[in-house]
Scaffold this motif. Sequence first.
Motif, PDB file in Angstrom:
ATOM      1  N   LYS A  45       0.805  -1.243  -0.008  1.00 44.58           N
ATOM      2  CA  LYS A  45       0.041  -0.123  -0.100  1.00 44.58           C
ATOM      3  C   LYS A  45       0.769   1.280   0.063  1.00 44.58           C
ATOM      4  O   LYS A  45       0.653   2.312  -0.741  1.00 44.58           O
ATOM      5  CB  LYS A  45      -0.872   0.042   1.102  1.00 44.58           C
ATOM      6  N   VAL A  46       1.705   1.331   0.815  1.00 43.55           N
ATOM      7  CA  VAL A  46       2.769   2.436   0.879  1.00 43.55           C
ATOM      8  C   VAL A  46       3.432   2.564  -0.432  1.00 43.55           C
ATOM      9  O   VAL A  46       3.499   3.728  -1.045  1.00 43.55           O
ATOM     10  CB  VAL A  46       3.959   2.226   1.940  1.00 43.55           C
ATOM     11  N   LEU A  47       3.765   1.642  -0.989  1.00 36.54           N
ATOM     12  CA  LEU A  47       4.568   1.776  -2.309  1.00 36.54           C
ATOM     13  C   LEU A  47       3.665   2.076  -3.386  1.00 36.54           C
ATOM     14  O   LEU A  47       3.893   2.943  -4.527  1.00 36.54           O
ATOM     15  CB  LEU A  47       5.184   0.168  -2.878  1.00 36.54           C
ATOM     16  N   GLY A  48       2.433   1.660  -3.433  1.00 43.90           N
ATOM     17  CA  GLY A  48       1.355   1.982  -4.492  1.00 43.90           C
ATOM     18  C   GLY A  48       1.015   3.607  -4.201  1.00 43.90           C
ATOM     19  O   GLY A  48       0.904   4.156  -5.174  1.00 43.90           O
ATOM     20  N   PHE A  49       0.948   3.792  -3.023  1.00 41.10           N
ATOM     21  CA  PHE A  49       0.456   5.195  -2.768  1.00 41.10           C
ATOM     22  C   PHE A  49       1.685   6.216  -3.263  1.00 41.10           C
ATOM     23  O   PHE A  49       1.261   7.397  -3.689  1.00 41.10           O
ATOM     24  CB  PHE A  49       0.027   5.571  -1.353  1.00 41.10           C
ATOM     25  N   ALA A  50       2.947   5.842  -2.928  1.00 43.84           N
ATOM     26  CA  ALA A  50       4.053   6.606  -3.473  1.00 43.84           C
ATOM     27  C   ALA A  50       3.985   6.789  -4.947  1.00 43.84           C
ATOM     28  O   ALA A  50       4.268   8.051  -5.393  1.00 43.84           O
ATOM     29  CB  ALA A  50       5.227   6.023  -2.907  1.00 43.84           C
ATOM     30  N   ALA A  51       3.694   5.544  -5.681  1.00 42.35           N
ATOM     31  CA  ALA A  51       3.680   5.625  -7.085  1.00 42.35           C
ATOM     32  C   ALA A  51       2.668   6.499  -7.785  1.00 42.35           C
ATOM     33  O   ALA A  51       2.788   7.386  -8.541  1.00 42.35           O
ATOM     34  CB  ALA A  51       3.750   4.128  -7.650  1.00 42.35           C
ATOM     35  N   PHE A  52       1.535   6.428  -7.171  1.00 43.01           N
ATOM     36  CA  PHE A  52       0.430   7.394  -7.245  1.00 43.01           C
ATOM     37  C   PHE A  52       0.719   8.853  -7.192  1.00 43.01           C
ATOM     38  O   PHE A  52       0.595   9.828  -7.916  1.00 43.01           O
ATOM     39  CB  PHE A  52      -0.872   6.981  -6.632  1.00 43.01           C
ATOM     40  N   PHE A  53       1.403   9.010  -5.940  1.00 36.80           N
ATOM     41  CA  PHE A  53       2.019  10.380  -5.674  1.00 36.80           C
ATOM     42  C   PHE A  53       2.680  11.119  -6.580  1.00 36.80           C
ATOM     43  O   PHE A  53       2.876  12.276  -7.026  1.00 36.80           O
ATOM     44  CB  PHE A  53       2.351  10.389  -4.261  1.00 36.80           C
ATOM     45  N   ALA A  54       3.872  10.162  -7.021  1.00 39.52           N
ATOM     46  CA  ALA A  54       4.696  10.646  -8.010  1.00 39.52           C
ATOM     47  C   ALA A  54       4.348  10.836  -9.551  1.00 39.52           C
ATOM     48  O   ALA A  54       4.581  11.689 -10.024  1.00 39.52           O
ATOM     49  CB  ALA A  54       5.932   9.636  -7.887  1.00 39.52           C
ATOM     50  N   LEU A  55       3.360   9.767  -9.715  1.00 41.20           N
ATOM     51  CA  LEU A  55       2.950   9.952 -11.079  1.00 41.20           C
ATOM     52  C   LEU A  55       1.633  10.894 -11.325  1.00 41.20           C
ATOM     53  O   LEU A  55       1.878  11.673 -12.686  1.00 41.20           O
ATOM     54  CB  LEU A  55       2.512   8.578 -11.740  1.00 41.20           C
ATOM     55  N   VAL A  56       0.973  10.953 -10.505  1.00 41.19           N
ATOM     56  CA  VAL A  56      -0.235  11.640 -10.882  1.00 41.19           C
ATOM     57  C   VAL A  56      -0.381  13.289 -10.140  1.00 41.19           C
ATOM     58  O   VAL A  56      -0.515  14.148 -10.626  1.00 41.19           O
ATOM     59  CB  VAL A  56      -1.425  11.028 -10.205  1.00 41.19           C
ATOM     60  N   LEU A  57      -0.211  13.167  -8.540  1.00 43.71           N
ATOM     61  CA  LEU A  57      -0.023  14.580  -8.063  1.00 43.71           C
ATOM     62  C   LEU A  57       0.916  15.181  -8.410  1.00 43.71           C
ATOM     63  O   LEU A  57       1.106  16.394  -8.354  1.00 43.71           O
ATOM     64  CB  LEU A  57      -0.320  14.306  -6.354  1.00 43.71           C
ATOM     65  N   LYS A  58       2.294  14.720  -8.245  1.00 43.90           N
ATOM     66  CA  LYS A  58       3.680  15.486  -8.759  1.00 43.90           C
ATOM     67  C   LYS A  58       3.730  16.756  -7.723  1.00 43.90           C
ATOM     68  O   LYS A  58       3.841  17.800  -8.194  1.00 43.90           O
ATOM     69  CB  LYS A  58       3.608  16.063 -10.020  1.00 43.90           C
ATOM     70  N   LYS A  59       3.452  16.632  -6.283  1.00 39.57           N
ATOM     71  CA  LYS A  59       3.428  17.571  -5.399  1.00 39.57           C
ATOM     72  C   LYS A  59       4.631  17.312  -4.551  1.00 39.57           C
ATOM     73  O   LYS A  59       4.816  16.279  -4.057  1.00 39.57           O
ATOM     74  CB  LYS A  59       1.971  17.679  -4.556  1.00 39.57           C
TER      75      LYS A  59
END
Length: 1290
Positions: free
Chosen positions: A693-707
């Motif tokens: 879950k942590v890795l998936g959320f980090a990937a979403f954070f880096a690919l989509v949010l880019k904040k």
Amino acid sequence: MEPSENISFVIFLGFKDYPNNENYIAKTQIPIENAKEDEMYTWVLSPKDRGGEVGEHYLVIKPIVEPGVKSINATVTVISLAAQCKYWNETDTSWSEDGCRVGPLTTPLVTQCLCNHLTFFGSSFFVMPNLVDVSRTAELFATFTNNPVVVCFVGAIFAAYFLVVVWARRKDIQDSAKVKITVLEDNDPLAEYRYMLNISTGHRHGASTSSQVTITLLGTEGESDPHHLTDHEKPVFERGGGDLFLLTTHFSLGDLQSIRLWHDNSGAHPAWYVNKVMVQDLESGQKWHFLCNSWLAVDVGECSLDKVFPVATEMDLKQFSNLFFMKTAKDFRDGHIWFSVISRPPCSTFTRVQRVSCCFSLLLCTMLTSIMFWGIPTDPSEQTMDLGHIEFTWQQVMIGIQSSIIMFPINLLIVSIFRNTRPRERGGKTDTSKQGKTGRVSPTQTSSPQKELKDITPDTVIKDIKRIAQSLSKAMKSPLPHLELRPGQQTDINTLLSLVEDIIRQQNRADGDFYTEASKRDRSMILSLRAVNLQENSLCGSPEKTSEEVQKKSNNSRYLYKQLRHVEKELGLLGPSRFPKPDSYNRAMQQVQGMKGLLEYHLPSSDLEGEQLDGSHSPDESINGDSSKKRSKGGLPWWFVFVGWILVIATSGVSGYFTMMYGLTYGKDRSISWLISMLVSFFESLFITQPLKVLGFAAFFALVLKKVDQEEYGEPQIDESLRNTDDPDAVRAARRDSTCSFYQPPPPTDIEKIRNNMIKEQKVFALIREILAYLGFMWMLLLVAYGQRDPNAYFLTQHIRQSFSAGISDSMSIQDVFDWANTTLLSSLFGEYPGFITDGNSKLVGNARLRQVRVLPNSCHVAPSMQQSVRNCHALYSWEMEDMGSYSPGWSRSEKDNTSLNLQSPWTYQSQRKLRAYPIWGSVMLYRGGGFVVDLGPDLQNSSRSLQYLYDNTWFDVYTQAVFVEFTVYNANVNLFCIVTLMLETTALGAFQFRSELQSVRLYQSTGGLHVFVMASEAIYFLFIFYYMFIQGKLMKQHRWTYLKSKWNLLELAIIILSWSALSVFIKRTLLGNRDMEYYQNNRDQYASFHETAKADAVLGYLIAFLVLLATVKLWHLLRLNPKLHMITATLQRAWTDISGFLVVMTIMFMAYSIASNLMYGWKLYSYRTLLDSAQTMVSLQLGIFNYEEVLDYNPVLGAFLIGSCIVFMTFVVLNLFISVILVAFTQEQIHHKPSEEEEIVDLMLMKLFSLFGLKSKKQGGDSLSERPVVSSASQNGLSTISSGNMCDG
């Protein structure tokens, strides 16, 4: 309800007790009369039917049977559901159940509502958890001895919690010592423009450093001096840690462009992996990020100790790799409640003790929700929903939702309280002693006036003015006038102050403000320097100047004012008496006061008031004030932490109590099942699901949010102790020692020297590791080799061979063979104890059997002149001439078809596949495994009868070429099987020769301690093989096809291949042994063939022997670093060309004498009967082991000539020349020998070993390679030069 049989029964419902015929609150009969088929076995109870009682109810089922029937075998499945039907009462604006009831068709998925009106309605439906009676607490805990599982587990969790809390508290205390901002000791007392450095060390192995690290900031307005990053109160640059430093400069550096980091490669672990650096301007609040992600080391990465890192742009910060790893590291270190217990950031207010307590509460709540719904019966008719390969039911969904509602809100509340509660503010002033421990040497550390007066000298003031001139020149970007002084000449203080005025004047000419001629006339102050008159004043500046430039000028003026005031204080402390010329002192005071007065006129009144009231205005005050205001706005009051602790204690106590109650209620077996299920689910979630879950959320954070999460880089909190509350009249006398080597970056020559020494040290440790690994490998290999062999095997085979060799002669006839079989063979096979051979120590496994191989009659051609005398003949045995027919007794041809004969008859040929045998070498030939077979009986009488039958029917005749006696014995005393084959073979000459072949095998591994030790050795041995496979794989990847050119690489490959081959044969032998033993267990009255198992065991022995041979040869490779052995190897390489020629000549002569001796003596002398025997005899002749008499007795002339010529040519000429070639090459190698790098490595290794044991080596008097040079680049110049490029501070 679903009964297994078609019967009727009465159901009683009772409250708090078992019901009976008289005492019950509800009663019905199943199946229900006059009901539909799908409603006959459903009993709907309304609150009125059960009296509205709330609590524990009991259900009793009694079958209705015919008179005389005492019992009936039937199973009834009971499923209970709680449902409710309500409708929306528009009049009362509330939910009501008037006129509605739950119908009998209600299932876990569907609720049937029967209403007498139509309106909006809904159904409340939840899964009832298992019930536990709190009133039975004492009764249930009394059963603890019978069911201690859950209670002990919960108690163990509580005990582990208290132990972990002690550890966590100690770690919190250690973390609190790390949370500090280190004020660098080498900050200039005159420099008061402050930068905050946040340096993060990476998490890689060996990332921390013991070196002296130095940093330089490079900005658009200049660069800072090198600063040594150190703190004597705490370790810095630890793995995964972050360090805060306060660095000061004289003026602002503008927008930072890059930073430069280097270290001196000192200490035990000098390599450093720097992750990132954040620099904050405490005056303006601006931040710059530097994504380093680089090694500063001579042996890792780019092999560099000095690097420049550019500032990160917005695009660099938003790269996927940066965002992903940043988010992952933050979530694991701080966000993940379990992992953060280990890796909590020291600056976090959420302590480890609080995190451990939250984990403790969460675990107990999870256990409670799990055990509450454990084992709830499911409805077989309930519909299953599937989501791809995932199937679930509505009941499971409801259990998950209910568990989440019970567990998560309270735990999220506890975590939120601990995480968001503000720390308690401590009243009172900061303790000055504590303040001193923060390492704040400058600029806030003060000393007594007497000490200051002693430390401050005119030379100190002159050095301070030099630094002011240099920093002002850099800030104004104006060239510093060059001034050279001869050695011994003292710099005049008035000249230096005039130099400062000159810098200001040059800047004035360029910008038209700050220090003008008009200001001189207005202020009526004339400052003269020899022939130069400077009349200056300060104006507000041109209107076309931008606000940034105006602010910059204002800041520069303010910090220059502070520096001049500091110089004025120093001059005031010195007085005219400390100066050689009192006039120069007075003039210096006038110059300083003049420039200071002009700056007072130029600066805003607010700044001057702040300077006069508070001394030097510190930017920390404003920033700290703002940050404190921000902190006061957000977060919960400090006393909320007590609310969190109360919730932790309450949830943990309640959850633990009810978990123990459920465990005692369930019983031991059910509790164990629940505990195993819960532990598996918990660890699966902790180590698999949650990290994903942590890795998936980090990937979403880096690919989509880019904040970019700025908090990840850390928001430095300015400590209260950093406020400048010192006496404004105090003077700081601390000065940096600029002669320290770490203030200069390491020269390339020193780095290259360090790198070479590091490479040699790495090779030394690699060699030591290789030697130790090899010793362990050889030890394990020898244990494995000798663990597969038993020294008792030799004595066992010798005993059996001697027991069956009695009565054997060198030449035996057929009658002698029968006599030996009837006497020695039978008496040895059937000893005193039934089933045992000879003296009763070895058990006969199965029966013994006789097998013979025959040749075909008339299989050879008789010479025509002898055909009348010799009717027929038979050739020597060969596989082509072997007789494979089927006969009647007496070897007569049967008139019947061969297929009708008994296949077990001794007169019928049986193939080696059927006999489960293999070809066997004899003294004369290689014999096939088939033949004519007869099994001897299980006892002496039957065996004697069988032999007499064979003798009477002439089973042995002239066509018999070889007779085999085969049997297997097992000796339990030594745990060995022995497969015995006794051979009697002839060469068609009529005489039989005896030969025996015995193979010992251990099929049953012993269970003693030695066996366990051997098994552990085998496992460790193959761990070594995996290690060598990994090493060789890396070499293959690195060298590719050139890998095969090295003979040592081929040797390693051969060892690896032989090891895996031996393992395969070992497994094959085990399987074959189990197969043969199974055959023996099922056919005890037949011969049990273990030949294939014996062959596999022999092959295993050969493979292990070759493994030991190759592993021993590898010793030469490890000893290659020995100078003597290296010289021998070099000698052989030098002489190889000549040696190869002599080897060819020696081989030719050796073959010539071997062939000649075989042709001359092979038909009469035993030593020369074959070419191989002749070659062995020639080798023995060269070694002096030779039987001269047999050759000379046969033919004295030819024998003397053969022996004499062989000795002269082979020994005296060729061998001596061969030795001479090697000696000449050895002499040349001694003369031209060059020490190799490997010899230097050996010397370095020996020196390290000697130093480890406190001994002195022969080479320690010279330069030691083991000493790690520390970068030193301090230079002394003959001329003291003041310029923009070179200014010495001391």
